[in-house]
Motif scaffolding. Structure first.
Motif, PDB file in Angstrom:
ATOM      1  N   ASP A  89       0.829  -1.205   0.000  1.00  0.00           N
ATOM      2  CA  ASP A  89       0.000   0.000   0.000  1.00  0.00           C
ATOM      3  C   ASP A  89       0.864   1.256   0.000  1.00  0.00           C
ATOM      4  N   ASP A  90       0.238   2.372  -0.379  1.00  0.00           N
ATOM      5  CA  ASP A  90       0.971   3.631  -0.496  1.00  0.00           C
ATOM      6  C   ASP A  90       1.248   4.291   0.846  1.00  0.00           C
ATOM      7  N   ASP A  91       0.889   3.617   1.945  1.00  0.00           N
ATOM      8  CA  ASP A  91       1.202   4.151   3.271  1.00  0.00           C
ATOM      9  C   ASP A  91       2.077   3.189   4.074  1.00  0.00           C
ATOM     10  N   CYS A  92       2.808   2.316   3.371  1.00  0.00           N
ATOM     11  CA  CYS A  92       3.623   1.300   4.039  1.00  0.00           C
ATOM     12  C   CYS A  92       5.070   1.349   3.565  1.00  0.00           C
ATOM     13  N   LEU A  93       5.988   1.268   4.521  1.00  0.00           N
ATOM     14  CA  LEU A  93       7.421   1.221   4.226  1.00  0.00           C
ATOM     15  C   LEU A  93       7.906  -0.205   4.457  1.00  0.00           C
ATOM     16  N   VAL A  94       8.220  -0.898   3.361  1.00  0.00           N
ATOM     17  CA  VAL A  94       8.653  -2.292   3.469  1.00  0.00           C
ATOM     18  C   VAL A  94      10.102  -2.359   3.949  1.00  0.00           C
ATOM     19  N   PRO A  95      10.478  -3.450   4.628  1.00  0.00           N
ATOM     20  CA  PRO A  95      11.864  -3.592   5.085  1.00  0.00           C
ATOM     21  C   PRO A  95      12.781  -4.073   3.969  1.00  0.00           C
ATOM     22  N   GLU A  96      14.049  -3.763   4.083  1.00  0.00           N
ATOM     23  CA  GLU A  96      15.038  -4.266   3.140  1.00  0.00           C
ATOM     24  C   GLU A  96      15.044  -5.793   3.173  1.00  0.00           C
ATOM     25  N   GLY A  97      15.159  -6.391   2.002  1.00  0.00           N
ATOM     26  CA  GLY A  97      15.296  -7.839   1.915  1.00  0.00           C
ATOM     27  C   GLY A  97      14.010  -8.616   2.030  1.00  0.00           C
ATOM     28  N   TRP A  98      12.870  -7.918   2.113  1.00  0.00           N
ATOM     29  CA  TRP A  98      11.608  -8.641   2.312  1.00  0.00           C
ATOM     30  C   TRP A  98      11.266  -9.537   1.132  1.00  0.00           C
ATOM     31  N   ILE A  99      11.538  -9.080  -0.084  1.00  0.00           N
ATOM     32  CA  ILE A  99      11.223  -9.892  -1.264  1.00  0.00           C
ATOM     33  C   ILE A  99      12.084 -11.152  -1.290  1.00  0.00           C
ATOM     34  N   GLU A 100      13.365 -10.990  -1.023  1.00  0.00           N
ATOM     35  CA  GLU A 100      14.255 -12.142  -1.021  1.00  0.00           C
ATOM     36  C   GLU A 100      13.856 -13.159   0.048  1.00  0.00           C
ATOM     37  N   SER A 101      13.527 -12.669   1.251  1.00  0.00           N
ATOM     38  CA  SER A 101      13.164 -13.565   2.348  1.00  0.00           C
ATOM     39  C   SER A 101      11.898 -14.354   2.037  1.00  0.00           C
ATOM     40  N   TRP A 118       5.026  -7.867   8.833  1.00  0.00           N
ATOM     41  CA  TRP A 118       4.256  -7.549  10.041  1.00  0.00           C
ATOM     42  C   TRP A 118       3.950  -6.058  10.037  1.00  0.00           C
ATOM     43  N   PRO A 119       2.678  -5.641   9.931  1.00  0.00           N
ATOM     44  CA  PRO A 119       2.339  -4.220   9.789  1.00  0.00           C
ATOM     45  C   PRO A 119       2.125  -3.502  11.116  1.00  0.00           C
ATOM     46  N   PHE A 120       2.482  -4.159  12.225  1.00  0.00           N
ATOM     47  CA  PHE A 120       2.315  -3.573  13.545  1.00  0.00           C
ATOM     48  C   PHE A 120       3.689  -3.275  14.140  1.00  0.00           C
ATOM     49  N   LEU A 121       3.724  -2.892  15.393  1.00  0.00           N
ATOM     50  CA  LEU A 121       4.998  -2.680  16.067  1.00  0.00           C
ATOM     51  C   LEU A 121       5.582  -4.013  16.509  1.00  0.00           C
ATOM     52  N   LEU A 193       9.987 -11.750  12.581  1.00  0.00           N
ATOM     53  CA  LEU A 193       9.059 -10.904  11.856  1.00  0.00           C
ATOM     54  C   LEU A 193       9.782  -9.957  10.908  1.00  0.00           C
ATOM     55  N   LEU A 194       9.203  -9.774   9.724  1.00  0.00           N
ATOM     56  CA  LEU A 194       9.661  -8.744   8.794  1.00  0.00           C
ATOM     57  C   LEU A 194       8.841  -7.493   9.088  1.00  0.00           C
ATOM     58  N   LEU A 195       9.447  -6.533   9.767  1.00  0.00           N
ATOM     59  CA  LEU A 195       8.707  -5.373  10.283  1.00  0.00           C
ATOM     60  C   LEU A 195       8.465  -4.340   9.190  1.00  0.00           C
ATOM     61  N   MET A 196       7.213  -4.009   8.966  1.00  0.00           N
ATOM     62  CA  MET A 196       6.814  -3.008   7.984  1.00  0.00           C
ATOM     63  C   MET A 196       6.209  -1.815   8.723  1.00  0.00           C
ATOM     64  N   ASP A 197       6.616  -0.630   8.361  1.00  0.00           N
ATOM     65  CA  ASP A 197       6.112   0.595   8.979  1.00  0.00           C
ATOM     66  C   ASP A 197       4.818   1.019   8.287  1.00  0.00           C
ATOM     67  N   HIS A 198       3.694   0.843   8.996  1.00  0.00           N
ATOM     68  CA  HIS A 198       2.402   1.298   8.487  1.00  0.00           C
ATOM     69  C   HIS A 198       2.213   2.745   8.934  1.00  0.00           C
ATOM     70  N   MET A 199       2.387   3.671   8.018  1.00  0.00           N
ATOM     71  CA  MET A 199       2.446   5.083   8.383  1.00  0.00           C
ATOM     72  C   MET A 199       1.114   5.647   8.868  1.00  0.00           C
ATOM     73  N   GLU A 200       0.006   4.994   8.576  1.00  0.00           N
ATOM     74  CA  GLU A 200      -1.282   5.467   9.086  1.00  0.00           C
ATOM     75  C   GLU A 200      -1.529   5.036  10.523  1.00  0.00           C
ATOM     76  N   ASP A 201      -0.682   4.184  11.055  1.00  0.00           N
ATOM     77  CA  ASP A 201      -0.743   3.861  12.473  1.00  0.00           C
ATOM     78  C   ASP A 201      -0.224   5.072  13.246  1.00  0.00           C
ATOM     79  N   PRO A 202      -1.014   5.635  14.170  1.00  0.00           N
ATOM     80  CA  PRO A 202      -0.568   6.830  14.902  1.00  0.00           C
ATOM     81  C   PRO A 202       0.728   6.626  15.668  1.00  0.00           C
TER      82      PRO A 202
END
Length: 280
Positions: A89-101, A118-121, A193-202
């Motif tokens: 999604d356009d509000d998510c920052l994927v982690p490096e290496g996620w595609i390879e993993s 993982w779109p949470f903390l 977990l592959l941590l993804m930053d969901h920017m719409e999460d406050p």
């Protein structure tokens, strides 16, 4: 690395700039990024155009109307050719290496369906809750299984679409995942977990959702879907959503038929009681 990944952008230029830059930069050679631009918002369209010429940007589709999520996703599944398909999604920052993993996991396990970041903390992960849902795969990898994952930051086998078809009218991505799970595919979140930053999460450091005024000015899809009426309730919902997926059943049969109706009714009651406590 033969993978196709879709990003759907709509009316959020600052998020889109960060999310698309991260997705393109994290994509290895051979990965193809597709963008479906919903609507004609000038600033957002300008952000998308600024990435034209990037070696990983494969195709941009310009939609004058906001086609939401189902139509662009089905269009992408129909037109992309890779054995592995993803969406961010356009509000998510994927982690490096996620595609390879995720690719390595898919290649080692034929029954895997939708694998997700993982779109949470990280602190939202509760080992004592998740333990009963963690499976050790034949490859030795560990997976917290669930009948569905979120619709962002995932990589799935094309075979899922080939077996059960596209997302149906009025069907959510979660509902589609449940159908795929009933067909024998295993979904979940790999561990670690592959941590993804969901920017719409406050709670995200990149969020623009910091106050009641922000919430009122731009309600999110999830707040509209769950009937969330205040910023405080929205913050609480983001904290609780991760707990709910760890507590929920790993059996997809629990989410269809009369069991699904009972769960939806119970969820409405819980939300109503929670809202009453917040208003008190």
């Amino acid at each position: 690395m033969d993978v196709d990944i879709l990003m759907i952008a709509y009316n959020r230029p600052s998020y889109t700039r960060l999310a698309l830059a991260r997705l393109l930069d994290a994509a290895p050679e051979g990965a193809r990024v597709w963008v479906w631009q919903n609507g004609t918002h000038e600033d957002t369209c300008g952000v998308v155009r600024s990435f034209e010429g990037h070696p990983r940007l494969h195709r941009v589709h310009w939609s004058a109307e906001n086609a939401m999520l189902r139509v662009p996703t089905n269009w992408f599944w129909k037109n992309a050719s890779a054995p592995l398909l993803g969406k961010v999604d356009d509000d998510c920052l994927v982690p490096e290496g996620w595609i390879e993993s995720l690719t390595r996991l898919h290649e080692s396990e034929p029954t895997l369906g939708v694998l997700s970041c993982w779109p949470f903390l990280e602190s939202d992960f509760r080992p004592q809750l998740a333990e009963r849902k963690i499976r050790t795969l034949a490859s030795g990898a560990r997976l917290m299984v669930n009948p569905w994952t979120g619709g962002s930051g995932y990589l799935m086998k094309r075979g899922c679409v080939e077996r059960i078809g596209p997302i149906a009218d009025a069907e959510s991505f979660a509902g589609w995942c449940i159908r795929a799970a009933l067909a024998g595919f295993v979904h979940g979140w790999p561990l670690p977990l592959l941590l993804m930053d969901h920017m719409e999460d406050p709670r995200s450091p990149h969020t623009e959702m910091r106050s009641e005024a922000d919430f009122r000015a731009r309600p999110t899809l999830s707040s509209l879907r769950f009937g969330i009426s205040s910023f405080e309730e929205y913050v609480r919902r983001n904290e609780e959503a991760a707990i709910e997926v760890q507590r929920s059943s790993a059996d997809p049969r629990q989410f269809v038929g009369w069991r699904a109706k009972w769960r939806r009714m119970r969820a409405r009651i819980v939300r109503s009681h929670r809202r009453a406590r917040l208003d008190a």
